[in-house]
Design a protein around this motif. Structure first.
Motif, PDB file in Angstrom:
ATOM      1  N   ALA A   1       4.908   9.765  -7.121  1.00 48.55           N
ATOM      2  CA  ALA A   1       6.080   9.948  -7.982  1.00 48.55           C
ATOM      3  C   ALA A   1       5.666  10.087  -9.442  1.00 48.55           C
ATOM      4  O   ALA A   1       6.219  10.920 -10.174  1.00 48.55           O
ATOM      5  N   LEU A   2       4.691   9.312  -9.858  1.00 48.03           N
ATOM      6  CA  LEU A   2       4.210   9.373 -11.236  1.00 48.03           C
ATOM      7  C   LEU A   2       3.593  10.737 -11.540  1.00 48.03           C
ATOM      8  O   LEU A   2       3.848  11.329 -12.591  1.00 48.03           O
ATOM      9  N   ALA A   3       2.829  11.259 -10.601  1.00 53.63           N
ATOM     10  CA  ALA A   3       2.203  12.575 -10.778  1.00 53.63           C
ATOM     11  C   ALA A   3       3.241  13.689 -10.857  1.00 53.63           C
ATOM     12  O   ALA A   3       2.999  14.725 -11.479  1.00 53.63           O
ATOM     13  N   ALA A   4       4.400  13.473 -10.253  1.00 53.24           N
ATOM     14  CA  ALA A   4       5.451  14.493 -10.248  1.00 53.24           C
ATOM     15  C   ALA A   4       6.300  14.466 -11.522  1.00 53.24           C
ATOM     16  O   ALA A   4       7.100  15.371 -11.749  1.00 53.24           O
ATOM     17  N   GLN A   5       6.119  13.449 -12.359  1.00 54.42           N
ATOM     18  CA  GLN A   5       6.916  13.311 -13.586  1.00 54.42           C
ATOM     19  C   GLN A   5       6.168  13.922 -14.760  1.00 54.42           C
ATOM     20  O   GLN A   5       4.949  14.022 -14.757  1.00 54.42           O
ATOM     21  N   GLU A   6       6.931  14.295 -15.767  1.00 54.95           N
ATOM     22  CA  GLU A   6       6.338  14.856 -16.972  1.00 54.95           C
ATOM     23  C   GLU A   6       6.907  14.170 -18.202  1.00 54.95           C
ATOM     24  O   GLU A   6       8.055  13.730 -18.202  1.00 54.95           O
ATOM     25  N   GLY A   7       6.102  14.107 -19.246  1.00 51.22           N
ATOM     26  CA  GLY A   7       6.560  13.608 -20.542  1.00 51.22           C
ATOM     27  C   GLY A   7       7.197  12.231 -20.491  1.00 51.22           C
ATOM     28  O   GLY A   7       6.637  11.284 -19.948  1.00 51.22           O
ATOM     29  N   ALA A   8       8.384  12.166 -21.096  1.00 55.27           N
ATOM     30  CA  ALA A   8       9.106  10.897 -21.207  1.00 55.27           C
ATOM     31  C   ALA A   8       9.452  10.313 -19.839  1.00 55.27           C
ATOM     32  O   ALA A   8       9.489   9.089 -19.676  1.00 55.27           O
ATOM     33  N   ARG A   9       9.695  11.157 -18.857  1.00 54.21           N
ATOM     34  CA  ARG A   9      10.029  10.667 -17.502  1.00 54.21           C
ATOM     35  C   ARG A   9       8.863   9.868 -16.916  1.00 54.21           C
ATOM     36  O   ARG A   9       9.078   8.879 -16.229  1.00 54.21           O
ATOM     37  N   LYS A  10       7.663  10.312 -17.192  1.00 56.62           N
ATOM     38  CA  LYS A  10       6.482   9.603 -16.694  1.00 56.62           C
ATOM     39  C   LYS A  10       6.424   8.205 -17.309  1.00 56.62           C
ATOM     40  O   LYS A  10       6.209   7.213 -16.607  1.00 56.62           O
TER      41      LYS A  10
ATOM     42  N   MET B   1      11.980  -6.328  -0.458  1.00 54.10           N
ATOM     43  CA  MET B   1      12.096  -5.602  -1.724  1.00 54.10           C
ATOM     44  C   MET B   1      10.997  -4.553  -1.877  1.00 54.10           C
ATOM     45  O   MET B   1      11.246  -3.462  -2.390  1.00 54.10           O
ATOM     46  N   THR B   2       9.800  -4.860  -1.427  1.00 51.78           N
ATOM     47  CA  THR B   2       8.691  -3.911  -1.522  1.00 51.78           C
ATOM     48  C   THR B   2       8.945  -2.710  -0.621  1.00 51.78           C
ATOM     49  O   THR B   2       8.738  -1.558  -1.018  1.00 51.78           O
ATOM     50  N   GLN B   3       9.415  -2.969   0.576  1.00 55.52           N
ATOM     51  CA  GLN B   3       9.740  -1.892   1.522  1.00 55.52           C
ATOM     52  C   GLN B   3      10.828  -0.993   0.955  1.00 55.52           C
ATOM     53  O   GLN B   3      10.731   0.238   1.014  1.00 55.52           O
ATOM     54  N   THR B   4      11.854  -1.590   0.378  1.00 50.60           N
ATOM     55  CA  THR B   4      12.961  -0.823  -0.197  1.00 50.60           C
ATOM     56  C   THR B   4      12.495   0.008  -1.395  1.00 50.60           C
ATOM     57  O   THR B   4      12.842   1.187  -1.525  1.00 50.60           O
ATOM     58  N   ARG B   5      11.676  -0.602  -2.262  1.00 48.00           N
ATOM     59  CA  ARG B   5      11.195   0.122  -3.438  1.00 48.00           C
ATOM     60  C   ARG B   5      10.263   1.263  -3.049  1.00 48.00           C
ATOM     61  O   ARG B   5      10.320   2.349  -3.657  1.00 48.00           O
ATOM     62  N   ALA B   6       9.445   1.061  -2.040  1.00 46.27           N
ATOM     63  CA  ALA B   6       8.575   2.142  -1.560  1.00 46.27           C
ATOM     64  C   ALA B   6       9.425   3.336  -1.128  1.00 46.27           C
ATOM     65  O   ALA B   6       9.117   4.481  -1.468  1.00 46.27           O
ATOM     66  N   GLN B   7      10.509   3.061  -0.422  1.00 47.48           N
ATOM     67  CA  GLN B   7      11.393   4.147   0.024  1.00 47.48           C
ATOM     68  C   GLN B   7      12.037   4.841  -1.169  1.00 47.48           C
ATOM     69  O   GLN B   7      12.140   6.064  -1.208  1.00 47.48           O
ATOM     70  N   GLU B   8      12.471   4.068  -2.169  1.00 50.08           N
ATOM     71  CA  GLU B   8      13.067   4.660  -3.371  1.00 50.08           C
ATOM     72  C   GLU B   8      12.084   5.594  -4.061  1.00 50.08           C
ATOM     73  O   GLU B   8      12.466   6.704  -4.488  1.00 50.08           O
ATOM     74  N   LEU B   9      10.847   5.167  -4.184  1.00 52.38           N
ATOM     75  CA  LEU B   9       9.833   6.005  -4.838  1.00 52.38           C
ATOM     76  C   LEU B   9       9.522   7.249  -4.014  1.00 52.38           C
ATOM     77  O   LEU B   9       9.337   8.332  -4.568  1.00 52.38           O
ATOM     78  N   GLU B  10       9.472   7.087  -2.706  1.00 51.54           N
ATOM     79  CA  GLU B  10       9.244   8.253  -1.830  1.00 51.54           C
ATOM     80  C   GLU B  10      10.390   9.248  -1.977  1.00 51.54           C
ATOM     81  O   GLU B  10      10.178  10.465  -1.988  1.00 51.54           O
ATOM     82  N   ASP B  11      11.603   8.744  -2.128  1.00 50.25           N
ATOM     83  CA  ASP B  11      12.772   9.615  -2.278  1.00 50.25           C
ATOM     84  C   ASP B  11      12.786  10.371  -3.608  1.00 50.25           C
ATOM     85  O   ASP B  11      13.443  11.395  -3.717  1.00 50.25           O
ATOM     86  N   LEU B  12      12.049   9.863  -4.595  1.00 51.12           N
ATOM     87  CA  LEU B  12      11.983  10.563  -5.887  1.00 51.12           C
ATOM     88  C   LEU B  12      11.342  11.940  -5.767  1.00 51.12           C
ATOM     89  O   LEU B  12      11.684  12.849  -6.511  1.00 51.12           O
ATOM     90  N   VAL B  13      10.390  12.069  -4.855  1.00 49.09           N
ATOM     91  CA  VAL B  13       9.681  13.338  -4.724  1.00 49.09           C
ATOM     92  C   VAL B  13      10.081  14.105  -3.472  1.00 49.09           C
ATOM     93  O   VAL B  13       9.619  15.214  -3.251  1.00 49.09           O
ATOM     94  N   GLY B  14      10.921  13.533  -2.652  1.00 44.87           N
ATOM     95  CA  GLY B  14      11.409  14.223  -1.463  1.00 44.87           C
ATOM     96  C   GLY B  14      10.418  14.184  -0.316  1.00 44.87           C
ATOM     97  O   GLY B  14       9.360  13.580  -0.415  1.00 44.87           O
ATOM     98  N   PRO B  15      10.782  14.872   0.760  1.00 45.31           N
ATOM     99  CA  PRO B  15       9.924  14.850   1.969  1.00 45.31           C
ATOM    100  C   PRO B  15       8.615  15.575   1.769  1.00 45.31           C
ATOM    101  O   PRO B  15       8.454  16.437   0.984  1.00 45.31           O
TER     102      PRO B  15
ATOM    103  N   LYS C   1       0.844  -1.206   0.000  1.00 44.51           N
ATOM    104  CA  LYS C   1       0.000   0.000   0.000  1.00 44.51           C
ATOM    105  C   LYS C   1       0.872   1.245   0.000  1.00 44.51           C
ATOM    106  O   LYS C   1       0.600   2.213  -0.720  1.00 44.51           O
ATOM    107  N   ARG C   2       1.924   1.210   0.813  1.00 50.51           N
ATOM    108  CA  ARG C   2       2.873   2.326   0.862  1.00 50.51           C
ATOM    109  C   ARG C   2       3.516   2.526  -0.507  1.00 50.51           C
ATOM    110  O   ARG C   2       3.629   3.648  -0.999  1.00 50.51           O
ATOM    111  N   LEU C   3       3.927   1.425  -1.139  1.00 50.38           N
ATOM    112  CA  LEU C   3       4.559   1.485  -2.449  1.00 50.38           C
ATOM    113  C   LEU C   3       3.607   2.076  -3.476  1.00 50.38           C
ATOM    114  O   LEU C   3       3.990   2.948  -4.263  1.00 50.38           O
ATOM    115  N   ASN C   4       2.355   1.638  -3.478  1.00 51.65           N
ATOM    116  CA  ASN C   4       1.387   2.144  -4.449  1.00 51.65           C
ATOM    117  C   ASN C   4       1.130   3.634  -4.279  1.00 51.65           C
ATOM    118  O   ASN C   4       1.036   4.374  -5.267  1.00 51.65           O
ATOM    119  N   THR C   5       1.046   4.092  -3.044  1.00 57.15           N
ATOM    120  CA  THR C   5       0.875   5.520  -2.782  1.00 57.15           C
ATOM    121  C   THR C   5       2.093   6.304  -3.261  1.00 57.15           C
ATOM    122  O   THR C   5       1.958   7.339  -3.930  1.00 57.15           O
TER     123      THR C   5
END
Length: 126
Positions: free
Chosen positions: A62-71, A112-126, A53-57
């Motif tokens: 993170a997806l909403a914060a990306q534009e164009g090709a990055r998305k 792996m899910t916990q780690t990936r959730a943190q990576e995605l959270e780090d994409l958009v910052g605090p 659930k954390r990962l999906n959020t």
């Protein structure tokens, strides 16, 4: 398998880089009361659902914060990551042919899910 063996296996899993009970109080509490391999798998599975659930959020944010090709890149990376996680954890969950494989596989998914959730959270910052 005796309770002592299960406890030793759980400790070994934590030391080998699986989702560390020291980092997850709910997992630690659950594992402390786990008496069987099935109980240990349930603990990992319950916490994996929380982390999913954390990962999906985090992914949606993170997806909403990306534009164009990055998305599009993030979408593709996430799809590939899911395939990798599933294959990697299936491999980890079939190493010995014993019942501990179930614990290893479920711990892999959690970690792996916990780690990936943190990576995605780090994409958009605090």
């Amino acid at each position: 398998m005796t309770r002592t063996s299960l406890t030793a296996c759980a400790l070994l899993l934590a030391l080998c880089g699986s989702a560390s009970a020291a980092d997850n109080a709910a997992l630690k509490k659950c594992m402390d009361s786990a008496n069987t391999t099935v109980d240990m798998v349930k603990c990992n599975t319950q916490q994996a659902k929380v982390q999913d659930k954390r990962l999906n959020t985090a992914y949606q944010t993170a997806l909403a914060a990306q534009e164009g090709a990055r998305k599009q890149q993030l979408q593709e990376v996430q799809r590939l990551w899911i395939k990798y996680r599933d294959a990697n954890c299936a491999f980890a969950g079939s190493a010995t042919g014993g019942s501990i494989d179930q614990v290893n596989g479920s711990a892999c998914v959690l970690d792996m899910t916990q780690t990936r959730a943190q990576e995605l959270e780090d994409l958009v910052g605090p």
